[in-house]
Design a protein around this motif. Sequence first.
Motif, PDB file in Angstrom:
ATOM      1  N   GLU A  14       3.410  -3.211  -1.191  1.00  0.00           N
ATOM      2  CA  GLU A  14       2.059  -3.302  -0.627  1.00  0.00           C
ATOM      3  C   GLU A  14       1.398  -1.932  -0.729  1.00  0.00           C
ATOM      4  OE1 GLU A  14      -1.270  -4.106   0.652  1.00  0.00           O
ATOM      5  OE2 GLU A  14       0.034  -5.846   0.959  1.00  0.00           O
ATOM      6  N   ASP A  15       0.146  -1.892  -1.192  1.00  0.00           N
ATOM      7  CA  ASP A  15      -0.553  -0.615  -1.322  1.00  0.00           C
ATOM      8  C   ASP A  15      -1.488  -0.309  -0.162  1.00  0.00           C
ATOM      9  OD1 ASP A  15      -2.169  -2.784  -2.352  1.00  0.00           O
ATOM     10  OD2 ASP A  15      -3.554  -1.285  -3.123  1.00  0.00           O
ATOM     11  N   ASN A  16      -1.811  -1.285   0.664  1.00  0.00           N
ATOM     12  CA  ASN A  16      -2.749  -1.071   1.761  1.00  0.00           C
ATOM     13  C   ASN A  16      -1.998  -0.539   2.984  1.00  0.00           C
ATOM     14  OD1 ASN A  16      -4.384  -1.453   4.082  1.00  0.00           O
ATOM     15  ND2 ASN A  16      -5.564  -3.027   3.050  1.00  0.00           N
ATOM     16  N   ARG A  40       4.816   1.327  -2.467  1.00  0.00           N
ATOM     17  CA  ARG A  40       3.364   1.357  -2.282  1.00  0.00           C
ATOM     18  C   ARG A  40       2.561   1.065  -3.547  1.00  0.00           C
ATOM     19  NH1 ARG A  40       5.688   4.070   1.642  1.00  0.00           N
ATOM     20  NH2 ARG A  40       4.773   4.035   3.716  1.00  0.00           N
ATOM     21  N   ASP A  41       3.242   0.809  -4.644  1.00  0.00           N
ATOM     22  CA  ASP A  41       2.561   0.392  -5.872  1.00  0.00           C
ATOM     23  C   ASP A  41       3.599  -0.258  -6.785  1.00  0.00           C
ATOM     24  OD1 ASP A  41       3.826   2.457  -7.556  1.00  0.00           O
ATOM     25  OD2 ASP A  41       2.390   3.866  -6.695  1.00  0.00           O
ATOM     26  N   GLY A  42       3.125  -0.773  -7.920  1.00  0.00           N
ATOM     27  CA  GLY A  42       4.029  -1.471  -8.828  1.00  0.00           C
ATOM     28  C   GLY A  42       5.087  -0.573  -9.444  1.00  0.00           C
ATOM     29  N   LEU A  65       5.704  -9.418  -2.046  1.00  0.00           N
ATOM     30  CA  LEU A  65       5.007  -8.755  -3.141  1.00  0.00           C
ATOM     31  C   LEU A  65       3.525  -9.081  -3.150  1.00  0.00           C
ATOM     32  CD1 LEU A  65       5.245  -7.143  -5.836  1.00  0.00           C
ATOM     33  CD2 LEU A  65       5.898  -9.301  -6.933  1.00  0.00           C
ATOM     34  N   ASP A  66       2.702  -8.041  -3.089  1.00  0.00           N
ATOM     35  CA  ASP A  66       1.254  -8.198  -3.230  1.00  0.00           C
ATOM     36  C   ASP A  66       0.924  -8.368  -4.710  1.00  0.00           C
ATOM     37  OD1 ASP A  66      -1.449  -8.259  -2.623  1.00  0.00           O
ATOM     38  OD2 ASP A  66      -1.600  -6.135  -2.119  1.00  0.00           O
ATOM     39  N   ILE A  67      -0.168  -9.032  -5.021  1.00  0.00           N
ATOM     40  CA  ILE A  67      -0.568  -9.203  -6.416  1.00  0.00           C
ATOM     41  C   ILE A  67      -1.345  -7.994  -6.914  1.00  0.00           C
ATOM     42  CG2 ILE A  67      -2.136 -10.458  -7.959  1.00  0.00           C
ATOM     43  CD1 ILE A  67      -1.289 -13.004  -6.695  1.00  0.00           C
ATOM     44  N   LYS A  68      -2.341  -7.592  -6.147  1.00  0.00           N
ATOM     45  CA  LYS A  68      -3.241  -6.534  -6.601  1.00  0.00           C
ATOM     46  C   LYS A  68      -2.686  -5.183  -6.149  1.00  0.00           C
ATOM     47  CE  LYS A  68      -7.235  -9.627  -6.642  1.00  0.00           C
ATOM     48  NZ  LYS A  68      -6.480 -10.738  -7.064  1.00  0.00           N
ATOM     49  N   LEU A  69      -1.984  -4.524  -7.091  1.00  0.00           N
ATOM     50  CA  LEU A  69      -1.348  -3.235  -6.828  1.00  0.00           C
ATOM     51  C   LEU A  69      -1.834  -2.208  -7.832  1.00  0.00           C
ATOM     52  CD1 LEU A  69       2.343  -4.468  -6.459  1.00  0.00           C
ATOM     53  CD2 LEU A  69       0.889  -3.622  -4.604  1.00  0.00           C
TER      54      LEU A  69
END
Length: 144
Positions: A14-16, A40-42, A65-69
């Motif tokens: 997750e990046d947020n 915090r990112d891909g 897993l978040d999609i938008k990273l």
Amino acid sequence: MSQAGRQPSILVVEDNPVDIDLMQRAFERRNLSNPLEIARDGVEALEFLDRWERGELAPPAVILLDIKLPKVDGLEVLRRIRAHERFRHIPVVMLTSSSEDRDIATAYDCGANSYIVKPVDFAKFVDVAEQVELYWCLLNHPPV
């Protein structure tokens, strides 16, 4: 660091920072016995894959897993996990703000085990944490 006797982790990608804090507090509220690892990112997520490969860390019980990273998007991270011989069976739950049909279909096409739209309030985040812990960490029996 020895992994003996330790519960498998939950990897949160997750990046947020606000969402990371909400997830950490929600899992703490649940007195989760599985430690959280944060990417915090891909790129950081893929570094975890390398660390599992080298035996520095045990693979997690589940990946949220978040999609938008940034750097590498979540769908590409998912593709790489699914392409990996040893780690392709790790459950991956997409936990993202996107409710777009295209994102949902693509995530499942890439091998997601579940797709959850992020709740907007803390009480619902606690509910999600409870369900993740109950199902993926306690009830689910992954292949050995």
